[in-house]
Design an enzyme around this catalytic site. Structure first.
Site, PDB file in Angstrom:
ATOM      1  N   ASP A 371     -29.106  13.471 -13.547  1.00  0.00           N
ATOM      2  CA  ASP A 371     -30.029  14.061 -12.582  1.00  0.00           C
ATOM      3  C   ASP A 371     -30.282  13.078 -11.434  1.00  0.00           C
ATOM      4  OD1 ASP A 371     -31.911  16.456 -12.296  1.00  0.00           O
ATOM      5  OD2 ASP A 371     -33.320  14.793 -12.047  1.00  0.00           O
ATOM      6  N   GLU A 400     -25.269  14.980 -10.414  1.00  0.00           N
ATOM      7  CA  GLU A 400     -26.028  16.031  -9.734  1.00  0.00           C
ATOM      8  C   GLU A 400     -26.605  15.395  -8.466  1.00  0.00           C
ATOM      9  OE1 GLU A 400     -29.841  18.408  -8.955  1.00  0.00           O
ATOM     10  OE2 GLU A 400     -29.680  16.337  -9.619  1.00  0.00           O
TER      11      GLU A 400
END
Length: 633
Positions: A371, A400
């Site tokens: 993330d 990401e």
């Protein structure tokens, strides 16, 4: 001189990327002063190899008078490979070439040239390792030194291809040169390049055991990766409610990205999802079906995370002593806190995060969706990826990072295996062709592996909000045929398309903040299953940098060809989800088809007769949104 070697990322500062089974084509400009002939080889070795192997290189632009040389070697295991280019002057080859040209020009009295040949053959005979080579060279020497042998016979003896091959194997590498440093190639398993991903929230499927029950159906649908958002305990303080409300109701489960409560943090599993044993069982069951389980690695903590008590120095404190929660103005994340990467105990923080990741690797996790890696220090990722790969080189890191292109590229260079892309926001013919061409041919293809997700829990593009089923069909086919790696988030197959408010890309009643009751029953699943089967059966769809965009005479239609050995596919998609569109697909001669050929639509199972030049197509939403045409079958 050896110049412009490739593959080389930033001049060799970072490794190029390949997968097991790939053929690495090495090329370089090789030249020297004068007219002497040259030879060149690739010297290469794989992980664990102590000695170098060699592969011959050849001039690939000799017909243009160029100096580009190329050769190949094959990757047969994961890890770090190295290669170098070695070149030298081919003394015997140069002498032989000059002799041929003089004879062709009708020159005689070449005794001086023969004396030079004798010297070269004597040196070659001394160096010969094989008896057969040594005997062949000795025979040529005897022929040259025999005064009775006619000159023409001597010429025939020294110009023979067998002698030339023997001397080439044995002569010294005169004036040998190499690159100053070997160049690296990072080799991964095939899943790093090719796979179909399905994202789901375990709490909407009955926890980890509920997900395990879905694995056979997911395998039947053709998915290779099941991606789970964070599976850890969720904090209570400032817990978000439905639709990201600042106040949670008594039954609101909170966002999985608000990691940690009194039962544990990043090293724990939410009690309502199951146990570590359940996760280990899930990964083992998935592995039996050829599926990888991916989990989210989000470096952020709720206010209730044990680290805030045990290691307060790892977090940002304002001068008044309050903790600083996460913000990206105007967005505010009141339920999470970011770590302080400048903490004096940065080493302890790094090691704790490494230990967390290695714990999950020990449970069978082979892929981590990371993330927002672009908001963390690059040196940390370089170190962490190397540490994890020292334990298990098969682990894949998926970035990401929807951010600036240079940052995304740098994350790929320092070790991230794959990355999200801007695909979600590229919806016109020209946007798609320009963006895909950049990814495929700008040099990024050497290290940046795209993963085209059609949607995510955070991204519901306006195209999907307003395009109906036809828009979902178009985006699914585009994602799955343009990129070897693509994914969908559950709900896509159910045509979920309502945003929380106009202009937002957030879903209404987002699964990030509430539990849904999911089942694999969406109306698009037959198309998903068919697409995934087509991808597995056609090698052309398992590569990225083999795409050729084709003229359509209509900007609402996009067409492109992909080619691998003995496998050519042409995909045509109507990107207008509301209206029928017609046009032509222009097949260029350089695509390598015959003048007239049969194409097989792998979606509808129809056959059509096509030809080089324009071919009429018509697409009607609700009837046909796309062709996936295999040439010659």
């Amino acid at each position: 001189m050896i110049q412009l070697p490739e593959p080389a990322v930033d001049g060799g500062l970072y490794p190029a990327k390949r997968c097991i089974g790939d053929t690495v084509t090495v090329a370089a400009d090789v030249f020297r002063d004068g007219h002497e002939l040259l030879r060149a080889v690739i010297r290469h070795r794989g992980p664990g190899d102590r000695s170098w192997r060699e592969t011959e290189m050849h001039r690939i632009d000799a017909h243009l008078g160029g100096v580009r040389w190329a050769g190949q070697f094959t990757i047969d295991r994961v890890g770090r490979w190295e290669y170098n280019v070695q070149a030298w002057t081919d003394v015997f080859g140069t002498w032989r070439d000059e002799l041929e040209r003089k004879l062709a020009a009708g020159q005689h009295d070449l005794a001086g040239e023969m004396s030079e040949g004798i010297v070269l053959l004597r040196a070659a005979a001394e160096n010969a390792a094989e008896d057969s080579d040594r005997q062949l060279i000795h025979y040529a020497l005897l022929t040259l030194e025999d005064d009775v042998v006619p000159e023409t016979a001597k010429h025939d003896a020294v110009l023979g291809p067998e002698l030339f091959a023997a001397v080439e194997r044995t002569q010294e590498r005169h004036g040998s040169a190499m690159l100053e440093q070997p160049l690296a190639v990072a080799a991964d398993r095939k899943r790093a390049q090719f796979g179909s991903w399905y994202e789901l929230f375990p709490r909407s499927w009955g926890g980890l055991r509920g997900v395990e029950e879905q694995l056979p159906r997911l395998a039947e649908l053709g998915f290779d990766v099941v991606y789970l958002p964070p599976i850890h305990p969720i904090g209570h303080t400032n817990r978000k409610g439905a639709n990201n409300a600042l106040t949670a109701g008594p039954g609101d489960p909170g966002s999985p990205w608000a990691i940690g409560d009194e039962t544990g943090g990043h090293d724990a599993i939410h009690p309502e999802l199951g146990t570590i044993d359940d996760l280990t069982r899930l990964t083992a069951a998935a592995r039996q079906l050829g599926i990888d389980v991916c989990i989210d690695f989000a470096i952020q903590c709720s206010a209730d995370h044990p680290w805030l008590t045990a290691h307060p120095e790892w977090f940002h404190h304002r001068p008044d002593g309050t903790l600083k929660y996460a913000e990206n103005p105007p967005k505010r994340y009141q339920d999470i806190y970011n770590v302080n990467w400048e903490t004096p105990d940065w080493r302890g923080l790094w090691e704790a995060l490494r230990d967390v990741m290695l714990q999950w690797v020990g449970c069978g996790i082979k892929i981590f969706r990371v993330d927002n890696p672009h908001t963390k220090p690059f040196p940390f990722w370089e170190w962490l990826i190397e540490e994890v790969h020292a334990v298990d080189r098969d682990v894949i890191f998926f970035a990401e990072a929807f951010t600036r292109r240079s940052v995304m590229r740098h994350l790929a260079k320092i070790g991230f295996t794959q990355s999200y892309t801007y695909f979600t926001w590229k919806n016109s013919r020209w946007e798609l062709s320009e963006y895909v061409s950049e990814l495929a041919y700008s040099g990024e293809q050497e290290y940046f592996r795209p993963n085209f997700f059609a949607n995510t829990p955070d991204i519901l593009h306006a195209y999907l909000q307003h395009g109906g089923r036809s828009a979902f069909e178009a985006r699914l086919v585009l994602a799955g045929t343009l990129s070897p790696s693509y994914g969908i988030y559950s709900g896509f197959e159910n045509i979920e398309h309502v945003a929380v408010r106009p202009g937002s890309e957030e879903y209404v009643d987002s699964e990030k903040y509430e539990i849904k009751h999911r089942a694999l029953d969406g109306e698009l699943l037959p198309l998903v299953q068919r697409l995934n089967l087509i991808r597995r059966e056609n090698a052309a769809l398992q590569e990225f940098s083999n795409v050729t965009f084709l003229e359509t005479a209509n900007d609402a239609l996009i067409a492109y060809a992909k080619h691998a050995e003995r496998n050519t596919l042409v995909t045509v998609v109507n990107i207008d989800p509301h209206n029928a569109q017609q046009g032509v697909v222009v097949v260029p001669a350089h695509l390598g088809t015959g003048p007239s050929f049969t194409v097989h639509d792998l979606l509808s199972h129809e056959y059509f007769q096509w030809r080089i030049g324009p071919n009429y197509v018509r697409m009607d939403p609700g009837v046909r949104q796309a062709h996936i045409l295999r040439v010659g079958s």
